[in-house]
Design a protein around this motif. Structure first.
Motif, PDB file in Angstrom:
ATOM      1  N   ASP A 131      -4.767   6.280  -3.156  1.00  0.00           N
ATOM      2  CA  ASP A 131      -4.902   5.026  -2.314  1.00  0.00           C
ATOM      3  C   ASP A 131      -6.312   3.979  -3.130  1.00  0.00           C
ATOM      4  O   ASP A 131      -6.537   3.335  -2.476  1.00  0.00           O
ATOM      5  CB  ASP A 131      -5.363   5.053  -1.113  1.00  0.00           C
ATOM      6  CG  ASP A 131      -6.522   5.874  -0.623  1.00  0.00           C
ATOM      7  OD1 ASP A 131      -7.197   6.348  -1.592  1.00  0.00           O
ATOM      8  OD2 ASP A 131      -7.073   6.016   0.387  1.00  0.00           O
ATOM      9  N   LYS A 190       0.765  -1.209   0.170  1.00  0.00           N
ATOM     10  CA  LYS A 190       0.061  -0.129   0.108  1.00  0.00           C
ATOM     11  C   LYS A 190       0.968   1.297  -0.008  1.00  0.00           C
ATOM     12  O   LYS A 190       0.546   2.259  -0.723  1.00  0.00           O
ATOM     13  CB  LYS A 190      -1.073   0.074   1.018  1.00  0.00           C
ATOM     14  CG  LYS A 190      -2.122  -0.949   1.017  1.00  0.00           C
ATOM     15  CD  LYS A 190      -2.955  -0.922   2.460  1.00  0.00           C
ATOM     16  CE  LYS A 190      -3.993  -2.078   2.306  1.00  0.00           C
ATOM     17  NZ  LYS A 190      -4.960  -2.165   3.523  1.00  0.00           N
ATOM     18  N   HIS A 193      -5.859   0.420  -2.653  1.00  0.00           N
ATOM     19  CA  HIS A 193      -5.554  -0.284  -1.455  1.00  0.00           C
ATOM     20  C   HIS A 193      -6.595  -1.449  -1.392  1.00  0.00           C
ATOM     21  O   HIS A 193      -6.354  -2.408  -0.690  1.00  0.00           O
ATOM     22  CB  HIS A 193      -5.726   0.706  -0.380  1.00  0.00           C
ATOM     23  CG  HIS A 193      -4.437   1.675  -0.137  1.00  0.00           C
ATOM     24  ND1 HIS A 193      -4.046   2.292   0.721  1.00  0.00           N
ATOM     25  CD2 HIS A 193      -3.367   1.604  -1.075  1.00  0.00           C
ATOM     26  CE1 HIS A 193      -3.183   3.100   0.698  1.00  0.00           C
ATOM     27  NE2 HIS A 193      -2.627   2.396  -0.412  1.00  0.00           N
TER      28      HIS A 193
END
Length: 288
Positions: free
Chosen positions: A108, A98, A111
């Motif tokens: 992100d 991540k 993620h």
């Protein structure tokens, strides 16, 4: 004997960097990200990737195929279809993966994909697993030395005649830095090849439209500097090529049948490398 290896893992696991290290200079890497950088859409990129994988199966070259493939059944099917001699699953921790994608992509959004990959992953028998989390820091490096060991209270601190240690050497690049560098270099390489191919095609088409022969167009192309004419977009490249021909005044030579030097008007060459070089030099001077 050729090598066909399937390398899998979650986004940010280090698949591409690992594949390129294995491939070296002779092997070839098939990675969807490479096709995404040049394809007009995701569907086309995947189609090109699939075609490359199919060609790799019958090739005599060494190939390293990069895939995500958390599902063990799907992973086994792809390995069989590719004729892969081995499969490597990179089990880089979710935290490290991540962090890498956040630094690489600036967001992100992947993620959740990383979490789902770990939820679905299960190793198949015979698969090799490897983690690219990087080397842990040496905990002893932060521990202060016991300068007072063996001394009585109130004694002055021991002195040493040893010279001060030199500045520490620069640290080795991290996995994240190597990943970013490898991806950036590959994208720049693919983009340069794509732009050069487009320039070459459009330059020859323009030359042929001006009634130059294939041979003359090829010789003229050899006299120009492509980087000086390639723009930031295809439209700009087209405009630069058009300007080059307009300013240079290059067109098919009018043969003077009464001269013993065919292709010349007077003493000035109208075709060939000498003429192309002179016109190109004039064009570049005018653009400065």
């Amino acid at each position: 004997m050729t090598i066909k290896k399937l390398i899998t893992g979650a986004p940010g696991a280090g698949k591409t960097t690992y594949a390129r290290e294995l491939a070296g200079e002779k092997g070839k890497v098939i990675d969807l990200d490479d096709f995404r950088s040049i394809a007009p859409d995701e569907e086309t990129a995947k189609s090109w990737r699939d075609q490359a994988e199919e060609a790799a199966k019958a090739s005599d070259a060494d190939y390293y195929v990069v895939r995500t493939l958390a599902d063990p059944v799907e992973r086994a099917e792809v390995a069989k279809r590719l004729g892969a001699e081995s499969t490597v699953a990179l089990l880089t921790s979710p935290e490290v993966a991540k962090k890498r994608v956040l630094e690489r992509d600036g967001d992100d959004t992947k993620h959740q994909v990383i979490d789902e990959w770990w939820e679905n992953f299960k190793a198949n028998d015979g698969e090799e697993t490897l983690a690219l989390d990087g080397e842990p820091d040496d905990p002893s490096a932060d521990e202060p030395a016991d300068a007072g060991q063996g001394s009585e209270p109130g004694d002055p601190a021991p002195t040493s005649n040893e010279e001060e240690p030199a500045d520490p050497k620069p640290s080795e690049p991290t996995i994240e830095e190597l990943l970013d560098k490898a991806r950036q270099e590959e994208r720049e390489k693919v983009l340069t090849e794509q732009n050069t191919a487009y320039f070459t095609q459009r330059f020859k088409e323009t030359a042929l439209a001006r009634k130059l022969s294939d041979e003359a167009a090829g010789k003229l192309l050899g006299t120009v500097n492509p980087t000086a004419l390639m723009g930031e977009s295809y439209e700009q490249t087209d405009a630069n090529i058009s300007e080059f021909f307009e300013v240079s005044g290059i067109s098919a030579p009018k043969i003077n049948r009464g001269s013993q030097h065919g292709g010349y008007r007077g003493t000035e060459p109208l075709a060939g490398k000498e003429f192309g070089a002179s016109r190109a030099e004039q064009f570049y001077k005018n653009r400065k």
